[in-house]
Design a protein around this motif. Structure first.
Motif, PDB file in Angstrom:
ATOM      1  N   LYS A  89      21.497  -6.239  -4.201  1.00 58.15           N
ATOM      2  CA  LYS A  89      22.152  -7.562  -4.093  1.00 58.15           C
ATOM      3  C   LYS A  89      23.531  -7.619  -4.759  1.00 58.15           C
ATOM      4  CE  LYS A  89      18.688  -9.839  -2.095  1.00 58.15           C
ATOM      5  NZ  LYS A  89      18.812 -10.013  -0.675  1.00 58.15           N
TER       6      LYS A  89
ATOM      7  N   LYS B   5      34.288  -1.113   8.609  1.00 58.40           N
ATOM      8  CA  LYS B   5      33.068  -1.807   9.032  1.00 58.40           C
ATOM      9  C   LYS B   5      32.244  -0.947   9.991  1.00 58.40           C
ATOM     10  CE  LYS B   5      34.550  -5.765  10.503  1.00 58.40           C
ATOM     11  NZ  LYS B   5      34.495  -7.064  11.138  1.00 58.40           N
TER      12      LYS B   5
ATOM     13  N   LYS C 177      25.044  -0.901   8.721  1.00 55.74           N
ATOM     14  CA  LYS C 177      24.858  -2.358   8.631  1.00 55.74           C
ATOM     15  C   LYS C 177      23.470  -2.738   8.094  1.00 55.74           C
ATOM     16  CE  LYS C 177      28.634  -3.766  11.345  1.00 55.74           C
ATOM     17  NZ  LYS C 177      28.981  -2.664  12.231  1.00 55.74           N
ATOM     18  N   LYS C 178      22.561  -1.765   8.133  1.00 57.12           N
ATOM     19  CA  LYS C 178      21.230  -2.054   7.566  1.00 57.12           C
ATOM     20  C   LYS C 178      21.294  -2.016   6.041  1.00 57.12           C
ATOM     21  CE  LYS C 178      18.400  -0.466  11.341  1.00 57.12           C
ATOM     22  NZ  LYS C 178      18.119   0.814  11.967  1.00 57.12           N
TER      23      LYS C 178
ATOM     24  N   TRP D  34      24.293  -2.798   4.256  1.00 54.30           N
ATOM     25  CA  TRP D  34      25.311  -3.700   3.707  1.00 54.30           C
ATOM     26  C   TRP D  34      25.421  -4.992   4.490  1.00 54.30           C
ATOM     27  CZ3 TRP D  34      27.059  -2.067  -0.836  1.00 54.30           C
ATOM     28  CH2 TRP D  34      27.130  -0.709  -1.096  1.00 54.30           C
ATOM     29  N   LYS D  35      25.629  -6.070   3.762  1.00 54.23           N
ATOM     30  CA  LYS D  35      25.903  -7.352   4.407  1.00 54.23           C
ATOM     31  C   LYS D  35      27.390  -7.662   4.177  1.00 54.23           C
ATOM     32  CE  LYS D  35      24.535 -12.156   3.942  1.00 54.23           C
ATOM     33  NZ  LYS D  35      23.899 -13.107   3.061  1.00 54.23           N
TER      34      LYS D  35
ATOM     35  N   LEU E 279      31.341  -6.443   0.428  1.00 50.53           N
ATOM     36  CA  LEU E 279      30.012  -6.145   0.940  1.00 50.53           C
ATOM     37  C   LEU E 279      28.962  -6.420  -0.130  1.00 50.53           C
ATOM     38  CD1 LEU E 279      30.899  -2.613   2.367  1.00 50.53           C
ATOM     39  CD2 LEU E 279      30.806  -4.752   3.664  1.00 50.53           C
ATOM     40  N   GLN E 280      27.774  -6.777   0.330  1.00 50.48           N
ATOM     41  CA  GLN E 280      26.667  -6.933  -0.613  1.00 50.48           C
ATOM     42  C   GLN E 280      25.554  -5.964  -0.217  1.00 50.48           C
ATOM     43  OE1 GLN E 280      24.651 -10.759  -0.614  1.00 50.48           O
ATOM     44  NE2 GLN E 280      24.103 -10.526  -2.773  1.00 50.48           N
TER      45      GLN E 280
ATOM     46  N   ARG F 197      22.097  -4.750   0.577  1.00 51.91           N
ATOM     47  CA  ARG F 197      20.878  -5.441   1.031  1.00 51.91           C
ATOM     48  C   ARG F 197      19.673  -5.001   0.202  1.00 51.91           C
ATOM     49  NH1 ARG F 197      21.823  -8.167   5.889  1.00 51.91           N
ATOM     50  NH2 ARG F 197      23.467  -7.285   7.175  1.00 51.91           N
TER      51      ARG F 197
END
Ligand SMILES: C[S@@+](CC[C@H](N)C(=O)[O-])C[C@H]1O[C@@H](n2cnc3c(N)ncnc32)[C@H](O)[C@@H]1O
Length: 343
Positions: free
Chosen positions: A297, A311, A316-317, A319-320, A340-341, A343
């Motif tokens: 998080k 990007k 993408k799984k 990083w948000k 980025l956060q 996940r």
């Protein structure tokens, strides 16, 4: 409570995101946006908001919203509860209407002066432009007049001592302290956080992070850069853990889930050596390596040229995407900010 902030005209969008990052994990409601100003509703205290603003890179001022007026009539000004003003006070006014009124600040000070005279409790209604205890800031728009209590105002030249050319170890890639500060804030790093810059170069991000009370770790695969970071951190009398290492293999030098924030400007792939097959491979491998050592998080703030599609290179799984924007630097260079956060 409502607060009024003046954002840097350089990039108000970035400044607003910096505000969101400074407030994090607390949230605010954006009430209004006009010119370079925003009004926010927040449960944070005035002291806390002042502290946050002091850390900022892209804010110009922060103020507590006392009240809104429809006009500057003596009647309306006389009805304001001026008890929040401590003397000596001063009045500042920002007139966004374009009808410049002469002696505006002196006129606005009148009703406050009268308030103290009428109180007749022995307080002399002194005004001090140099060292006021309260600065009353009026922001005048065509629709409304905001009466605020100034909490913090940017001082010119606050980054001057740390400009790249002032540093004992200088490199053409050395980041300006204002941008370095912005990146630290965008990474949501708080006091006591372990902040990693895995491409630390001469240490600009590490220095700002240390000044803000973080525990910085700098990694660079170039021994000369690490030496530069050592020289620069010592020069500004701040501590940082410095390591020679590869940003694409961070688990070799750092424990999994051990870092609280990452702020960095990776190589642009122009002149610097990159320690990877090509720039895309470098970004891809760095992001998967960063994912392993960052706590769940937590955030990464990246600055890189817009010729790189970061990007597309990330998983993408893992990083948000929290925020992205571009900043024009010069004809040959537009920079991208990406937050980025994990996940
Ligand atoms: C744009 S510079 C960073 C500048 C730095 N923010 C400053 O203010 O000095 C990028 C740095 O990444 C380093 N670097 C390149 N590839 C690397 C890798 N694979 N691992 C670690 N560092 C690397 C370079 O040596 C260079 O110092």
């Amino acid at each position: 409570m409502q607060y009024l902030f003046e954002l840097s005209g350089e990039n108000p969008e970035l400044a607003l995101e910096e505000l969101a990052a400074l407030f994090y994990p607390s949230k605010f409601v954006l009430i209004k946006k006009f010119d370079n100003f925003v009004i926010l509703e927040s449960s944070l205290s005035e002291i806390k908001v002042k502290e946050l603003a002091e850390r900022s890179a892209f804010l110009h001022s922060a103020a507590f919203l006392v009240t809104k007026l429809k006009s500057l009539s003596l009647n309306e000004l006389g009805n304001v509860k001026w008890a929040f003003v401590k003397i000596p006070f001063c009045v500042r006014a920002i007139d966004l209407t374009g009808n410049q009124m002469s002696m505006l600040e002196a006129r606005l000070a009148g009703p406050i002066y009268d308030y103290f005279v009428q109180k007749k409790d022995g307080e002399i209604p002194l005004v001090s432009m140099e060292k006021p205890k309260t600065t009353v800031l009026f922001v005048i728009t065509n629709k409304e007049i905001y009466v605020t209590k100034m909490l913090w105002k940017v001082s010119k030249g606050r980054f001057k001592k740390r400009e790249p050319m002032k540093k004992p170890a200088f490199h053409p890639t050395t980041l300006k302290p204002k941008l370095a500060r912005l990146l630290v804030n965008l990474s949501r790093a708080k006091k006591g956080y372990i902040l990693l810059d895995p491409f630390c170069g001469t240490g600009s991000i590490l220095i700002e992070a240390a000044i803000l009370g973080c525990k910085p770790i700098g990694v660079d695969f170039d021994a000369i850069m690490i030496k530069g970071s050592r020289k620069n951190t010592a020069f500004y009398n701040v501590k940082a853990r410095l390591m020679e290492g590869d940003a694409t293999k961070l688990t070799k030098i750092l424990k999994p889930n051990s870092v609280d924030a990452i702020a960095t400007d990776p190589p642009y792939g122009r002149s610097t050596r990159i320690g990877a097959k090509n720039i895309n491979v470098l970004y891809k491998d760095f992001m998967s390596s960063a994912h392993k050592i960052l706590k769940k998080k937590k955030f990464v703030a990246l600055l890189y040229p817009d010729s790189i599609n970061a990007k597309k290179l990330m998983n993408k799984k893992q990083w948000k995407i929290i925020f992205e924007t571009s900043m024009f630097v010069h004809g040959g260079l537009t920079r991208k900010f990406l937050i980025l956060q994990k996940r």
